[in-house]
Design a protein around this motif. Structure first.
Motif, PDB file in Angstrom:
ATOM      1  N   PRO A 147     -50.299-133.662  85.089  1.00  0.00           N
ATOM      2  CA  PRO A 147     -51.707-133.511  84.706  1.00  0.00           C
ATOM      3  C   PRO A 147     -51.962-134.128  83.340  1.00  0.00           C
ATOM      4  N   ILE A 148     -53.164-134.594  83.138  1.00  0.00           N
ATOM      5  CA  ILE A 148     -53.539-135.128  81.828  1.00  0.00           C
ATOM      6  C   ILE A 148     -53.546-133.982  80.825  1.00  0.00           C
ATOM      7  N   ALA A 149     -52.911-134.201  79.686  1.00  0.00           N
ATOM      8  CA  ALA A 149     -52.771-133.145  78.683  1.00  0.00           C
ATOM      9  C   ALA A 149     -54.135-132.654  78.212  1.00  0.00           C
ATOM     10  N   GLN A 150     -54.218-131.350  77.941  1.00  0.00           N
ATOM     11  CA  GLN A 150     -55.491-130.733  77.592  1.00  0.00           C
ATOM     12  C   GLN A 150     -56.149-131.368  76.359  1.00  0.00           C
ATOM     13  N   PRO A 151     -55.404-131.662  75.283  1.00  0.00           N
ATOM     14  CA  PRO A 151     -56.075-132.302  74.132  1.00  0.00           C
ATOM     15  C   PRO A 151     -56.691-133.649  74.494  1.00  0.00           C
ATOM     16  N   ILE A 152     -56.005-134.431  75.326  1.00  0.00           N
ATOM     17  CA  ILE A 152     -56.555-135.705  75.768  1.00  0.00           C
ATOM     18  C   ILE A 152     -57.760-135.465  76.669  1.00  0.00           C
ATOM     19  N   LEU A 153     -57.612-134.476  77.552  1.00  0.00           N
ATOM     20  CA  LEU A 153     -58.698-134.136  78.457  1.00  0.00           C
ATOM     21  C   LEU A 153     -59.949-133.750  77.685  1.00  0.00           C
ATOM     22  N   ASP A 154     -59.791-132.887  76.682  1.00  0.00           N
ATOM     23  CA  ASP A 154     -60.930-132.446  75.883  1.00  0.00           C
ATOM     24  C   ASP A 154     -61.567-133.616  75.145  1.00  0.00           C
ATOM     25  N   GLY A 155     -60.734-134.450  74.540  1.00  0.00           N
ATOM     26  CA  GLY A 155     -61.262-135.560  73.763  1.00  0.00           C
ATOM     27  C   GLY A 155     -61.990-136.577  74.614  1.00  0.00           C
ATOM     28  N   ILE A 156     -61.408-136.907  75.764  1.00  0.00           N
ATOM     29  CA  ILE A 156     -62.035-137.882  76.649  1.00  0.00           C
ATOM     30  C   ILE A 156     -63.317-137.312  77.242  1.00  0.00           C
ATOM     31  N   GLN A 157     -63.280-136.035  77.594  1.00  0.00           N
ATOM     32  CA  GLN A 157     -64.466-135.439  78.208  1.00  0.00           C
ATOM     33  C   GLN A 157     -65.647-135.421  77.246  1.00  0.00           C
TER      34      GLN A 157
END
Length: 253
Positions: free
Chosen positions: A211-221
């Motif tokens: 899964p895409i890491a949560q910090p990356i997920l948050d930043g990209i979102q």
């Protein structure tokens, strides 16, 4: 006078353009294999102050729909312009409540694609495992299955669940996108379908997923939130129309 010229002479240039774009979207859905015979719908609001909408003639397959064959209806699903074609009022149930609740939902697309239905039946829904999924997750809502969408009492729950999102996963049913333009609604559906296809294939591989890491997920979102209302439909759309001109011309008739 041909049917095309007859209809074109009765509508505004803005409505005719909307008709051409929506007919193209129907044919593109068929071209990409997301259609379900004649059993889903793409709708678009006619430009102007009236709350009138364009919908497919019931019984016509998506790959044969034309600008002039689209039927103009009111928000309650009645024809407001003479047409030799019938419509499926029940098919407008989902679309009508969204069009009524969302002034920005000028186009609503709903599909029963195999990949979309497969993921809609998975408890965790769309997984953050691809770049495509990030665009979807940034503006995704879910609506639980309540049987065939024929009852008016389901409409408030559909509107509530969609909220201000652009992507709606109808559990055990399919996919839905809304946007201010046909081009953007189609591109949203393209990304939605791609995310589901990737997920189905990844899960079928039988190996552990990353899964895409949560910090990356948050930043990209956070960045995607600014993009999802205009993924670039206007940029991709002319090329898609050229593809149709090569593969299945005649949608503008």
């Amino acid at each position: 006078m041909s049917t095309r010229e007859s209809v074109k002479s009765q509508v505004s240039p803005e409505e005719w353009k909307q008709r051409v774009d929506l007919a193209a979207a129907y044919r593109l859905v068929a071209l990409y294999g997301w259609d379900d015979l004649v059993f889903t719908h793409l709708t678009a609001r006619v430009p102007g102050p009236e709350h009138h909408f364009l919908i497919n003639p019931y019984g016509m397959t998506f790959d044969e729909i034309t600008a002039s064959s689209l039927v103009k209806i009111s928000l309650d699903g009645h024809k407001v312009m003479d047409s030799p074609y019938d419509i499926n009022p029940a098919g407008f149930t989902i679309h009508s409540c969204i069009h009524a609740a969302r002034e920005d939902a000028l186009c609503v697309m709903h599909t029963h694609s195999l990949n979309g239905v497969a993921v809609s039946a998975q408890k965790d829904g769309v997984l953050p495992i691809s770049q495509q999924s990030l665009f979807v997750l940034a503006s995704l809502a879910y609506h639980d299955y309540e049987g065939l969408a024929l009852r008016d009492d389901e409409k408030p729950r559909l509107v509530r669940d969609l909220g201000t999102k652009n992507f709606l996963m109808l559990r055990n049913h399919g996919l839905l996108t809304v946007a201010p333009t046909v081009a953007d609604a189609f591109l949203f559906m393209y990304v939605f379908e791609a995310a589901c296809m990737i997920q189905v294939r990844a899960l079928a591989g039988g190996r552990e997923l990353i899964p895409i890491a949560q910090p990356i997920l948050d930043g990209i979102q956070q960045a995607v939130q600014q993009v999802t209302r205009g993924l670039g439909g206007g940029i991709a759309w002319p090329g898609l129309l050229r593809k149709l001109d090569r593969r299945n011309p005649g949608y503008s008739d």
